[in-house]
Every structure is written in structure tokens, then in C-alpha cells.
Design a protein around this motif. Structure first.
Motif, PDB file in Angstrom:
ATOM      1  N   ARG A   1       0.811  -1.217   0.000  1.00  0.00           N
ATOM      2  CA  ARG A   1       0.000   0.000   0.000  1.00  0.00           C
ATOM      3  C   ARG A   1       0.847   1.270   0.000  1.00  0.00           C
ATOM      4  O   ARG A   1       0.501   2.231  -0.709  1.00  0.00           O
ATOM      5  CB  ARG A   1      -0.980   0.012   1.187  1.00  0.00           C
ATOM      6  N   PRO A   2       1.950   1.328   0.774  1.00  0.00           N
ATOM      7  CA  PRO A   2       2.764   2.555   0.753  1.00  0.00           C
ATOM      8  C   PRO A   2       3.244   2.941  -0.646  1.00  0.00           C
ATOM      9  O   PRO A   2       3.414   4.131  -0.938  1.00  0.00           O
ATOM     10  CB  PRO A   2       3.943   2.211   1.675  1.00  0.00           C
ATOM     11  N   THR A   3       3.440   1.953  -1.522  1.00  0.00           N
ATOM     12  CA  THR A   3       3.907   2.256  -2.884  1.00  0.00           C
ATOM     13  C   THR A   3       2.795   2.819  -3.757  1.00  0.00           C
ATOM     14  O   THR A   3       3.069   3.361  -4.833  1.00  0.00           O
ATOM     15  CB  THR A   3       4.477   0.987  -3.555  1.00  0.00           C
ATOM     16  N   LEU A   4       1.538   2.669  -3.315  1.00  0.00           N
ATOM     17  CA  LEU A   4       0.394   3.162  -4.091  1.00  0.00           C
ATOM     18  C   LEU A   4      -0.065   4.545  -3.639  1.00  0.00           C
ATOM     19  O   LEU A   4      -0.865   5.187  -4.316  1.00  0.00           O
ATOM     20  CB  LEU A   4      -0.786   2.178  -3.974  1.00  0.00           C
ATOM     21  N   VAL A   5       0.442   4.976  -2.496  1.00  0.00           N
ATOM     22  CA  VAL A   5      -0.009   6.250  -1.921  1.00  0.00           C
ATOM     23  C   VAL A   5       0.494   7.425  -2.767  1.00  0.00           C
ATOM     24  O   VAL A   5       1.659   7.482  -3.165  1.00  0.00           O
ATOM     25  CB  VAL A   5       0.492   6.392  -0.466  1.00  0.00           C
ATOM     26  N   LYS A   6      -0.423   8.357  -3.049  1.00  0.00           N
ATOM     27  CA  LYS A   6      -0.102   9.594  -3.757  1.00  0.00           C
ATOM     28  C   LYS A   6      -0.410  10.775  -2.845  1.00  0.00           C
ATOM     29  O   LYS A   6      -0.885  10.610  -1.720  1.00  0.00           O
ATOM     30  CB  LYS A   6      -0.910   9.682  -5.049  1.00  0.00           C
ATOM     31  N   LYS A   7      -0.161  11.979  -3.349  1.00  0.00           N
ATOM     32  CA  LYS A   7      -0.295  13.182  -2.528  1.00  0.00           C
ATOM     33  C   LYS A   7      -1.701  13.311  -1.944  1.00  0.00           C
ATOM     34  O   LYS A   7      -1.880  13.711  -0.798  1.00  0.00           O
ATOM     35  CB  LYS A   7       0.039  14.423  -3.361  1.00  0.00           C
ATOM     36  N   ARG A   8      -2.724  12.970  -2.728  1.00  0.00           N
ATOM     37  CA  ARG A   8      -4.108  13.171  -2.274  1.00  0.00           C
ATOM     38  C   ARG A   8      -4.782  11.882  -1.803  1.00  0.00           C
ATOM     39  O   ARG A   8      -6.002  11.839  -1.654  1.00  0.00           O
ATOM     40  CB  ARG A   8      -4.937  13.805  -3.393  1.00  0.00           C
ATOM     41  N   THR A   9      -4.015  10.859  -1.558  1.00  0.00           N
ATOM     42  CA  THR A   9      -4.580   9.594  -1.107  1.00  0.00           C
ATOM     43  C   THR A   9      -5.220   9.744   0.274  1.00  0.00           C
ATOM     44  O   THR A   9      -4.640  10.366   1.168  1.00  0.00           O
ATOM     45  CB  THR A   9      -3.492   8.505  -1.050  1.00  0.00           C
ATOM     46  N   GLY A  10      -6.420   9.170   0.429  1.00  0.00           N
ATOM     47  CA  GLY A  10      -7.106   9.180   1.715  1.00  0.00           C
ATOM     48  C   GLY A  10      -6.762   7.941   2.513  1.00  0.00           C
ATOM     49  O   GLY A  10      -5.727   7.290   2.283  1.00  0.00           O
ATOM     50  N   SER A  11      -7.638   7.581   3.429  1.00  0.00           N
ATOM     51  CA  SER A  11      -7.346   6.447   4.317  1.00  0.00           C
ATOM     52  C   SER A  11      -8.033   5.157   3.890  1.00  0.00           C
ATOM     53  O   SER A  11      -8.110   4.214   4.674  1.00  0.00           O
ATOM     54  CB  SER A  11      -7.765   6.792   5.755  1.00  0.00           C
ATOM     55  N   HIS A  12      -8.551   5.098   2.654  1.00  0.00           N
ATOM     56  CA  HIS A  12      -9.142   3.845   2.191  1.00  0.00           C
ATOM     57  C   HIS A  12      -8.099   2.728   2.230  1.00  0.00           C
ATOM     58  O   HIS A  12      -6.928   2.945   1.898  1.00  0.00           O
ATOM     59  CB  HIS A  12      -9.673   3.994   0.766  1.00  0.00           C
ATOM     60  N   VAL A  13      -8.522   1.562   2.631  1.00  0.00           N
ATOM     61  CA  VAL A  13      -7.598   0.434   2.737  1.00  0.00           C
ATOM     62  C   VAL A  13      -7.078   0.033   1.363  1.00  0.00           C
ATOM     63  O   VAL A  13      -5.870  -0.101   1.142  1.00  0.00           O
ATOM     64  CB  VAL A  13      -8.277  -0.764   3.427  1.00  0.00           C
ATOM     65  N   PHE A  14      -7.992  -0.151   0.416  1.00  0.00           N
ATOM     66  CA  PHE A  14      -7.610  -0.686  -0.890  1.00  0.00           C
ATOM     67  C   PHE A  14      -7.521   0.433  -1.921  1.00  0.00           C
ATOM     68  O   PHE A  14      -8.501   1.142  -2.173  1.00  0.00           O
ATOM     69  CB  PHE A  14      -8.582  -1.771  -1.321  1.00  0.00           C
TER      70      PHE A  14
END
Length: 294
Positions: A194-207
């Protein structure tokens, strides 16, 4: 009709707090009624019980299945009750409507061995392997609805206790256990992928999607189908199939029906009882196959 439909949808959203999916379902029923009324050159004032019965009959003739007809009838009842309560109609023409009888088709399930094949076929070392394995493990381990999985957030997961909090139909919240295998897969995804998918505007959704946003229900359906095809499973596999299988396999293992009801988030035990018919059908099948006079 269009104005009253918009007013009713707004009422469902603001006063009743019903989900966007339910609002869309109601809208589809009322838009179908509006199209039918235009074809018949009818207005709301022209509609009585007979006209609404004819509308349902025409929908059945168009191929709408019994379960969908029942849902449409419920939508008509709540809509016209709302109109009458607000004085927009002198009476409620939908009140005497008799809902179509339910069909008794049993929920489809997948064999537990095939579930194992499906889950074990997902290589966590491959791109998005950890994410997809965690999703499918959670569907099967916790019996989540598709919308519940898509809306799951990091703050909803309690790894220490092994639970996930989900919000289901009617905005009802329930706590569901996360099994050992699902917990392991989820932790692996959250820590390593998941950390590799996180972008600047990513929220707290699991998937998350590859763009860093929450996965859409359509994309989750695609992932489930793609993974099943890759595992060589011929059966049509979809998220709700895993939910049905979760309940059926619990029942086969001896779980109490009331516990299954609570885990699934069913308001009425009658909804859960369909799984007893699945188990009975399985027993009859085994009896026919193996008993000398079956």
C-alpha cells in the motif's frame, strides 16, 4: 414526475440517510415508471392501484425477474406513501399493491477447495499481488459486501483484536472478525504494498488503485474475475459469490444461524435462512448420489 422523483431522492439522502446505491436503485424504478407513464400519456394524478399493477405486469413481461419486481414494488410503495403523506396526492394508490411472490433460486456458491486454489494462486511477489490477495481473503473470511470492502478505511481495522468495522445497508455499522489468513494477507499488503500506491491526495481507504485513489466497485469486480480466470476456475466468480460461500461454509461447519445473521449484517433472520436451503439442497444431492435407493 421528474420533480417529485428528485424531491423523494433528496428526502432519502438527507432525512433517511440511505446509501447512494439505494438511492440509485429507487431512481431507476421511478424513471422506469415515468417512461411507462409517458408512453401511456398518464400523469401522477391518473395513477391508481390498477395502473400500478399494470405497470408491474408490463415490467414482468419485459423480462424483469421476480426479485427485481419485488424491489420495484417496494420502491413504489415508499414513493407513493411519501407523496400522499405530503398532500401531493389525495390517496396512496400503491398501498393495496401485492408484491410479486419471491422466487426460490438458491444463492450460488463456490467449493471451499476452489476458494483455496483461487487464493493460493495469487503471487504476492507480483505487482498488486498483495493487494488482490488481501481483498479476496477479506471477502471470504469476513463475508463483506462489495460496497463495504470499497469503503473500508485504515481506522476501521483493529489488528490487535482481529476485527474490521464496516458500514452496511441503511448505514448500519457492525464489527466483523478477520480470520488469521486474511489478517496475515492484509498486514502484508498494508506494510509492503500500500505505501507504494499512496499519492499526494490519497485518503485512508484500505484498498487503493494504481493512481492512489479508492478502488471502485467495478474495478474490484474485474480483479476478482481476472484472478479467478488466472487460477483456472471455470465458474463465474464475483464478490457476492464469496459472501454467499462465506455464509454457506460457516453453516456447513456447524455455525449458528443467528451468528451468521449478525456477521452478514442481515436485519431479518428470514434473509439469512436462504442458506439453510442451500445446505439442505447439498444434503439431498449427497443422499441421491450415495444412497442405494436415493
Amino acid at each position: 414526475m421528474e420533480r417529485e422523483t428528485e424531491g423523494f431522492i433528496l428526502y432519502l439522502a438527507t432525512e433517511r440517510g440511505l446509501s447512494a446505491a439505494y438511492q440509485l436503485s429507487v431512481r431507476q424504478s421511478l424513471e422506469a415508471l415515468a417512461l411507462w407513464m409517458r408512453a401511456k400519456e398518464l400523469t401522477l394524478a391518473d395513477l391508481g392501484t390498477q395502473e400500478l399493477s399494470t405497470f408491474l405486469s408490463d415490467r414482468k413481461a419485459d423480462g424483469l425477474i421476480a426479485s427485481s419486481l419485488r424491489i420495484t414494488a417496494v420502491h413504489l410503495k415508499v414513493f407513493f406513501r411519501w407523496l400522499a403523506a405530503r398532500g401531493k396526492l389525495p390517496m396512496d394508490p400503491a398501498e393495496p399493491l401485492i408484491s410479486p411472490r419471491p422466487d426460490h433460486t438458491l444463492p450460488e456458491t463456490i467449493h471451499s477447495g476452489d476458494v483455496g486454489r483461487l487464493l493460493d494462486s495469487i503471487d504476492p511477489a507480483r505487482p498488486l499481488g498483495r493487494r488482490d490477495r488481501a481483498m479476496l481473503e477479506l471477502f471470504y473470511a469476513s463475508g463483506l459486501r462489495l460496497s463495504e470492502l470499497c469503503q473500508a478505511r485504515l481506522e476501521h481495522v483493529d489488528f490487535e483484536e482481529g476485527f474490521i468495522r464496516v458500514t452496511g445497508k441503511g448505514n448500519k455499522t457492525r464489527i466483523v472478525p478477520v480470520g488469521g489468513k486474511a489478517k496475515e494477507a492484509l498486514e502484508s499488503y498494508l506494510h509492503n504494498e500500500r505505501p507504494t500506491l499512496v499519492k499526494k491526495r490519497t485518503g485512508s481507504h484500505v484498498f487503493l488503485s494504481v493512481r492512489g485513489g479508492a478502488l471502485s466497485p467495478d474495478r474490484v469486480r474485474e480483479v476478482v474475475k481476472e484472478r479467478a480466470a488466472a487460477a483456472g476456475i471455470d465458474q463465474n466468480v464475483y464478490p457476492h459469490l464469496l459472501r454467499h460461500s462465506f455464509a454457506t461454509h460457516l453453516l456447513e461447519g456447524g455455525a449458528d444461524l443467528r451468528v451468521i445473521q449478525e456477521l452478514l449484517g442481515h436485519a431479518d433472520i428470514a434473509t439469512t435462512q436462504i442458506y439453510t436451503h442451500v445446505d439442505a439442497a447439498r444434503l439431498k444431492s449427497v443422499h441421491r448420489q450415495f444412497h442405494p435407493r436415493g
